[in-house]
Motif scaffolding. Structure first.
Motif, PDB file in Angstrom:
ATOM      1  N   ASN A  87      -0.879 -10.853  12.749  1.00  0.00           N
ATOM      2  CA  ASN A  87       0.313 -10.067  13.004  1.00  0.00           C
ATOM      3  C   ASN A  87       0.723  -9.351  11.719  1.00  0.00           C
ATOM      4  N   LEU A  88       1.037  -8.067  11.834  1.00  0.00           N
ATOM      5  CA  LEU A  88       1.399  -7.288  10.649  1.00  0.00           C
ATOM      6  C   LEU A  88       2.618  -7.843   9.930  1.00  0.00           C
ATOM      7  N   THR A  89       3.537  -8.480  10.681  1.00  0.00           N
ATOM      8  CA  THR A  89       4.725  -9.030  10.036  1.00  0.00           C
ATOM      9  C   THR A  89       4.354 -10.149   9.065  1.00  0.00           C
ATOM     10  N   GLU A  90       3.241 -10.825   9.318  1.00  0.00           N
ATOM     11  CA  GLU A  90       2.809 -11.893   8.426  1.00  0.00           C
ATOM     12  C   GLU A  90       2.360 -11.361   7.068  1.00  0.00           C
ATOM     13  N   LEU A  91       1.985 -10.083   7.022  1.00  0.00           N
ATOM     14  CA  LEU A  91       1.555  -9.499   5.751  1.00  0.00           C
ATOM     15  C   LEU A  91       2.733  -9.252   4.818  1.00  0.00           C
ATOM     16  N   ASN A 114       3.778   1.467  12.997  1.00  0.00           N
ATOM     17  CA  ASN A 114       4.941   0.572  12.943  1.00  0.00           C
ATOM     18  C   ASN A 114       5.524   0.440  11.551  1.00  0.00           C
ATOM     19  N   THR A 115       4.674   0.245  10.549  1.00  0.00           N
ATOM     20  CA  THR A 115       5.169   0.019   9.191  1.00  0.00           C
ATOM     21  C   THR A 115       5.149   1.276   8.343  1.00  0.00           C
ATOM     22  N   GLN A 116       4.510   2.356   8.866  1.00  0.00           N
ATOM     23  CA  GLN A 116       4.381   3.608   8.120  1.00  0.00           C
ATOM     24  C   GLN A 116       3.677   3.396   6.784  1.00  0.00           C
ATOM     25  N   ASP A 138      -2.728  -1.781  15.201  1.00  0.00           N
ATOM     26  CA  ASP A 138      -2.382  -1.416  16.565  1.00  0.00           C
ATOM     27  C   ASP A 138      -1.045  -2.062  16.905  1.00  0.00           C
ATOM     28  N   ASN A 139       0.019  -1.245  16.917  1.00  0.00           N
ATOM     29  CA  ASN A 139       1.379  -1.759  17.114  1.00  0.00           C
ATOM     30  C   ASN A 139       1.673  -2.830  16.060  1.00  0.00           C
ATOM     31  N   ASP A 140       1.999  -4.070  16.462  1.00  0.00           N
ATOM     32  CA  ASP A 140       2.322  -5.100  15.469  1.00  0.00           C
ATOM     33  C   ASP A 140       1.112  -5.958  15.109  1.00  0.00           C
TER      34      ASP A 140
END
Length: 329
Positions: free
Chosen positions: A129-133, A64-66, A111-113
């Motif tokens: 959640n990856l967006t929180e990073l 997702n974030t590459q 894994d995904n987000d």
């Protein structure tokens, strides 16, 4: 001989790729896999991309974030709940960036987000959640525990994990980061968490189980431990564990990764090496790093970049000829 064995492995790999083509998030790296190809060019050597950090562990690649993510443990910090940890990301263009701090993380799996975390601070398999990073307030990040105990007994210090394409998660629980806390589980174990949340003990016989990985066709589970062995378990279609197939001799095995042809890459912590075995479990090559390596993960747009972490805070890359399994399923 090696070429013949790798060719045999390609048959099962093609079947696996056809059955799972719809699951692959990146371009179909499996269908492009030439399993007769040796995993590394003769000239392949580790490349240092960052230095000056502390004990590094648990790399993972996010489609997702590459970007790669990895943990940094501070053994000079308060050890009441194991070492404090930071999470960093690495991108080949923007370099290393701190994205979370003052946690208790070790192995990571994107894994995904979602980012699954081996969380020795809370003695748990946790998520974030990856967006929180990407939140500027990195000090306020909270990890959400998914499971913290087996039969009401707290884990020791969860260490490394791997995810099956059907959602099964397998993880190790040695006691390396237990610190002064009381040990409630009277063994160091390997666990299986099914998609419905059910937790099963795979084995309580491993001496400090550490790295863990799956074969490309998900028929074999690899577990390394402190007895200088990597154990290969049969894996059934329902996610349950079968018999032991064989064991490989590796000095102080740590994190592991697998490429599309089924070649196994094992970090050998003490000697500071990565040992490579083919799908028939024959040793192919040893790559020397010159310091204690702890873990590794495939990633990059073509899946052919191995990110390798070390106990001395050095971050390496190693380019391969074959794409790795990364988180492409």
């Amino acid at each position: 001989m090696i070429k013949k064995l790798l060719t045999l492995a390609s048959v099962s790999l093609m079947m696996f790729g056809q059955a799972n083509a719809q699951k692959i998030s990146e371009p179909n790296l499996f269908s492009q896999c030439d399993s007769t190809q040796l995993p590394l060019a003769e000239s392949s050597k580790p490349k240092v991309i960052a230095t000056g950090m502390r004990f590094l562990e648990g790399p993972t690649w996010s489609v997702n974030t590459q970007r790669f993510y990895f943990s940094e443990m501070n053994f000079d910090s308060d050890q009441s709940n194991g070492p404090k940890s930071n999470i960093y990301q690495w991108h080949q263009d923007s370099g290393v960036k701190l994205v979370a701090q003052e946690l208790g993380t070790n192995g990571l799996l994107a894994d995904n987000d979602k980012l699954y975390v081996m969380d020795h601070g809370q003695r748990a398999l946790s998520t974030v959640n990856l967006t929180e990073l990407n939140n500027p307030s990195i000090s306020s990040l909270q990890l959400t525990p998914l499971v913290t105990n087996y039969k009401n007994k707290a884990f020791n210090s969860p260490n490394d994990l791997v995810r099956h394409s059907k959602g099964h998660i397998y993880f190790t629980d040695p006691d390396w980061q237990l610190g002064p806390r009381q040990q409630h589980t009277p063994f160091t174990g390997v666990y299986w968490r099914a998609p419905n949340g059910e937790l099963t003990l795979v084995s309580n016989l491993h001496n400090k189980p550490n790295g863990i990985a799956l074969s490309p066709d998900e028929s074999t589970l690899y577990v390394g431990d402190y007895s200088n062995k990597v154990t290969l378990y049969e894996l059934n279609a329902d996610g349950s564990i079968g018999n032991i197939k064989t064991r490989l001799d590796v000095a102080s095995p740590d994190g592991m990764a697998v490429d599309c042809a089924g070649n196994l890459y094992v970090t050998s912590h003490g000697p500071g090496e990565v040992q490579i075995f083919n799908a028939a479990h024959q040793h192919l090559r040893t790559i020397h790093f010159g310091e204690s390596v702890t873990n590794l993960a495939f990633g990059g747009k073509d899946g052919k970049t191995l990110l390798v972490t070390s106990a001395k805070g050095t971050l390496f890359t190693l380019r391969t000829e074959l794409a790795g399994l990364g988180q492409f399923m």
